[in-house]
Structure formats: C-alpha cells, structure tokens
Design an enzyme around this catalytic site. Structure first.
Site, PDB file in Angstrom:
ATOM      1  N   ARG A  77       0.719   4.134  -4.422  1.00  0.00           N
ATOM      2  CA  ARG A  77       2.150   3.866  -4.477  1.00  0.00           C
ATOM      3  C   ARG A  77       2.816   4.805  -5.479  1.00  0.00           C
ATOM      4  NH1 ARG A  77      -0.283  -1.044  -4.395  1.00  0.00           N
ATOM      5  NH2 ARG A  77       0.235  -1.764  -6.454  1.00  0.00           N
ATOM      6  N   ASP A  89       1.315 -10.689  -2.142  1.00  0.00           N
ATOM      7  CA  ASP A  89      -0.137 -10.752  -1.958  1.00  0.00           C
ATOM      8  C   ASP A  89      -0.561 -11.949  -1.131  1.00  0.00           C
ATOM      9  OD1 ASP A  89      -1.113  -9.489  -5.249  1.00  0.00           O
ATOM     10  OD2 ASP A  89      -0.209  -8.564  -3.505  1.00  0.00           O
ATOM     11  N   ARG A  99     -13.523  -6.557  -4.492  1.00  0.00           N
ATOM     12  CA  ARG A  99     -12.647  -6.045  -5.567  1.00  0.00           C
ATOM     13  C   ARG A  99     -11.933  -7.209  -6.248  1.00  0.00           C
ATOM     14  NH1 ARG A  99      -8.153  -2.453  -3.552  1.00  0.00           N
ATOM     15  NH2 ARG A  99      -7.492  -2.835  -5.696  1.00  0.00           N
ATOM     16  N   CYS A 113      -6.538   1.071  -2.542  1.00  0.00           N
ATOM     17  CA  CYS A 113      -6.603   0.780  -1.110  1.00  0.00           C
ATOM     18  C   CYS A 113      -5.398   1.400  -0.388  1.00  0.00           C
ATOM     19  CB  CYS A 113      -6.593  -0.726  -0.926  1.00  0.00           C
ATOM     20  SG  CYS A 113      -5.341  -1.503  -1.953  1.00  0.00           S
ATOM     21  N   LYS A 160      -7.314 -11.776 -11.640  1.00  0.00           N
ATOM     22  CA  LYS A 160      -7.731 -10.356 -11.606  1.00  0.00           C
ATOM     23  C   LYS A 160      -6.701  -9.488 -12.316  1.00  0.00           C
ATOM     24  CE  LYS A 160      -6.868  -7.747  -7.812  1.00  0.00           C
ATOM     25  NZ  LYS A 160      -6.200  -6.469  -8.066  1.00  0.00           N
ATOM     26  N   ASN A 161      -5.426  -9.674 -11.957  1.00  0.00           N
ATOM     27  CA  ASN A 161      -4.401  -8.775 -12.466  1.00  0.00           C
ATOM     28  C   ASN A 161      -4.050  -9.036 -13.919  1.00  0.00           C
ATOM     29  OD1 ASN A 161      -4.487  -7.425 -10.080  1.00  0.00           O
ATOM     30  ND2 ASN A 161      -2.815  -8.570  -9.177  1.00  0.00           N
TER      31      ASN A 161
END
Ligand code: EPZ
Length: 424
Positions: free
Chosen positions: A127, A310, A403, A122, A28-29
């Site tokens: 941040r 994570d 997501r 989320c 994903k990232n």
C-alpha cells in the site's frame, strides 16, 4: 517468497456443526507495534499475551537483526536493544511484511538514519506509504529513494504538527512512537482511534513517555530524552474475536469465544444481530449461536469504531448463506474483495460491481475444492468457507493464515472441525 512459506496446506472436510469454546489470542497488530516501540528504549521490555504467529516471528527477526536481544517463551517476549547496530532493515524480511515500516521510526530516532525496501506483504500489503514519509519529513527527516529503497536521515528529530489527510492506523502509531524521542511537542490530527493505539500509549507512558489523547483524533506527544523498560500485556485480537463470532454464526451450535473484548467489535455484533444471529455478551466472552435463517445485511467498512475492513471478508462469506441480496462496500483498501472470485468458484453468487463494492446473492451451497489463500484475512475466510462447504477442500499457501492465526487448526479441531495440516 521464502521457502518455508509455501511448504504446507490444510485439508478440510466441511459440513460439521461446531460447538464449544475457543480462546482469542493477543492482538497481532498490537504485538507488532509494541515490539517496534521497544526499540526506543535501552532497557528490557516484557510483552505478554503475544500470539505465536508468523508476522510476530518476522518482526522479531528484524529486531534481532538490528541488535535486539530477544527471549521468546510461549506467549511472552522479552526484548532489549542496548544499541541499534545497523540502520538498514533486512531486505528479505522487510519486503515481506507491510508492518515492517513501523520499525523505521525507532531506528531513525535512535541512530539518525534508517533505510529499508518498500514494505511489502500480501496482495493488499503493497500500500502507499506517503503518509509515513510526509510525517517523518515533518519531524525533521530527509527522504532519499534509490532502487525501490528509501533512506531517512536527520540530525535531530523535532516535534511537529502532523495532520493525516487519510486516517491511517500504522501511520498514527509510527508518528506517535517516533515523536516520543523528538525534541519538543508533536500534535497528530485526524489520528486513528483503533484500541491498539491507546493501549500502546498507556504502556509508553508507563515507561516515561508523555502522550495525551491517544484513542481520540488528536494526540499530543511531549518529546523526552529517553524512555525506560517495563511490562505490557497485549489486548485481545479483535479481528480473531470477530472472525470466531462469524464462525459461530456460520456453523454453529453454540460457540463460546473467551478472552475477548466485546466492545472492540461492537459494529460487527450489531450487524450479526441484524442478520438474526443470537449473541450473548459477558465481560470477556461472547456466546454465539448459529442462526436458523440468516438475514441479508448491507455493510460499509470504516475506521474504528466502524465496521472493521479486516472483518469484511468473513462477513461477506456469511452473506453468501443469507436469504436474500446484501451489498458489501469496502472503501478502505484496493484488492480487499478479490477473494470473492474464489468463493464463486466454490458455488457462491457474488457480483464485483467495482474494486470496492460487491453484491451477494444468497443462500448458496458451497462445494469443497483446491484453493490458495491470497492474503491473511481472505485466507481465514476461505478456511471458514471450507468448514461449511460440502466435501473436501485443500487450502494452499497457508503461510498467509499462519501470519495472523496461532495454531488455528488445533483450535478449530477443539470445536469439532475436521481439519488437518499437511506438510508437503
Ligand atoms: C492496519 O493497516 C492493519 N495492519 C490492517 O490489518 C488493517 O486492515 C488496517 O490497519 C485498517 O484497519 C497493521 O496494523 C499491521 P492504514 P495499515 O494505514 O495501518 C491508505 C491485517 O490483516 N494509506 O490504516 O497499513 C491505505 O492504502 C492488516 O492485520 C495511504 O494512502 O492501514 C488505506 O487505503 C491488513 N498512505 C488507508 O490509508 C499511507 O502512507 C488505511 O490504511 C498509509 C496508508
């Protein structure tokens, strides 16, 4: 909250022993940053192994809003941005996704201006972004704030020396991407080492960029006038890999995790072995067998190659089944241990000593109940908890799970899980 985000929930009947094969999707990232990097070029980029998940849909919508032509066929994305037609990111979308900030650099580099709301997401998404703004200023941009939006502008981006006082993954990628079109040389020091970063640099170099040292803490980018198009195959998602390895330890028979890179989850594999979990490694596979008696293991999360933050939530869940006391320390984010109160409401015994430290007392029997996922990594952890809990669990707000995990219920059903998605 956009309406489609709260429409469905998962129903899970726990206690089933799971076994079989599960395929890891593309990272994903890595996908989010590759799509942003494509905005640097006027030519077509073809990105394959792209997971079909909500965060990717959101960032593609933002790219299209900026003028990108996007064709998405299953796990392949073709994206081309001949002209960036506006400099402000879509408020609704950018405010929902922390990673939207990765789009700022390419828009700034190609148009000299970009404005966007404070990037959201989320519970851990809101941040600080000081490291990004300082980096953009070093590259020659001025920063202006007006009612929770910021605007960056510059006549010309110029190479600079940027030291990150804190290791920041997306901050490193944002500066690396932006510096590609800056005039002169940029040096990033104390850069992040995550595997998605050298993967992106290799691809950008194939398109004409001149990046050295990606994957080390010192990255050098020689600015170029423009870059071309090309094809990029995304690396596997190491967080999915680790999550499924923990799933195998929790409810397993033997679970084979395919299309993964074991070297990207080394810290987790070591901790699972310390917990007594049997793990066999092949080139692109992990074979995990459920542990008879899980041993307590203390962890402290750390930037790559340390224990990934994570993977802390699912590992904390695993420790609720360990025979003894384990200490969990996650210094990287605020709010990353908030989900432990939901696990306690299911029967776990976790003491939150401070926002970054928890003590887990196991083993505890978990009971199914109605819950909601606060963020993406806590969300998948609650789903794993439901799979081992007695009885039925309803998980609301599963947009947070969608997501980052493609068709997760279908992949878990193939392992024998009793889970179904209910559209309200
Ligand atoms: C990336 O977030 C990932 N997100 C996160 O995954 C992951 O948890 C995190 O890296 C750490 O591995 C994406 O790649 C889209 P950071 P990122 O900047 O880059 C502080 C997921 O679930 N910081 O490395 O945003 C920050 O508060 C997500 O996929 C500043 O202080 O994280 C944190 O304490 C969750 N100022 C620390 O640095 C800044 O300007 C590390 O954050 C930026 C960050």
């Amino acid at each position: 909250m956009l309406d489609f985000m709260i429409m469905s929930h998962f129903e899970i009947i726990g206690g089933k022993k799971l076994k079989g094969e599960i395929e890891v999707k593309g990272a994903k990232n890595a996908a989010l940053k590759a799509i942003a990097a494509a905005l640097l070029s006027k030519e077509k980029w073809t990105i394959s192994n792209v997971p079909e998940i909500e965060d990717v849909s959101r960032i593609l919508e933002m790219a299209e809003d900026l003028g990108a032509k996007v064709v998405r066929i299953k796990d392949r994305v073709e994206i081309q941005v001949e002209k960036i037609r506006k400099s402000n990111l879509n408020d609704k979308l950018a405010g929902k996704l922390r990673a939207s900030i990765i789009l700022a650099g390419p828009v700034l580099a190609r148009t000299g201006k970009v404005s966007m709301p404070y990037p959201g997401g989320c519970v851990i998404g809101k941040r600080p972004i000081d490291l990004f703004l300082n980096g953009f200023q070093k590259l020659g941009a001025s920063v202006h704030w007006a009612n929770d939006h910021f605007t960056l502008s510059t006549k010309k981006l110029k190479g600079a020396k940027i030291f990150f006082p804190k290791v920041t993954v997306t901050g490193t990628e944002a500066m690396m991407i932006t510096a590609v079109l800056a005039e002169g040389d940029t040096i990033l020091e104390n850069a992040a080492l995550e595997p998605e970063i050298p993967a992106l640099a290799d691809f950008l170099n194939k398109c004409g960029a001149r990046i050295e040292g990606a994957g080390t803490s010192r990255i050098k980018i020689k600015g170029v006038k423009k870059i071309g198009g090309g094809r990029m195959d995304l690396i596997p998602d190491r967080i999915e890999t680790g999550t499924f390895a923990i799933l195998g330890a929790l409810c397993g028979g033997r679970v084979k995790i395919k299309n993964c890179s074991p070297s990207h989850v080394r810290a987790l594999i070591v901790s699972l072995q310390q917990a007594g979990v049997a793990i066999e490694e092949k080139k692109n596979e992990l074979l995990v067998s459920g542990a008879k008696k899980i041993k307590p293991v203390n962890i402290t999360t750390h930037e790559f190659p340390g224990f990934a933050t994570d993977l802390q939530p699912p590992f904390t869940l695993l420790m609720t089944q360990a025979h003894g006391i384990s200490q969990i320390h996650d210094p990287i984010f605020e709010g990353r241990l908030l989900f432990t109160d939901i696990l306690n409401s299911m029967g776990a015994s976790i003491v939150l000593n401070d926002p970054h430290r928890a003590t887990v007392n196991g083993p505890t029997k978990l009971r199914g109940r109605k819950i909601a996922s606060p963020d993406l990594r806590a969300g998948i952890t609650l789903l794993l908890a439901a799979l081992i809990a007695n009885g039925k669990t309803i998980i609301d707000n599963i947009y947070q799970i969608d997501r980052g995990y493609e068709r997760i219920e279908e992949r878990l059903q193939k392992l024998g899980a009793e889970i179904r998605r209910v559209e309200n």
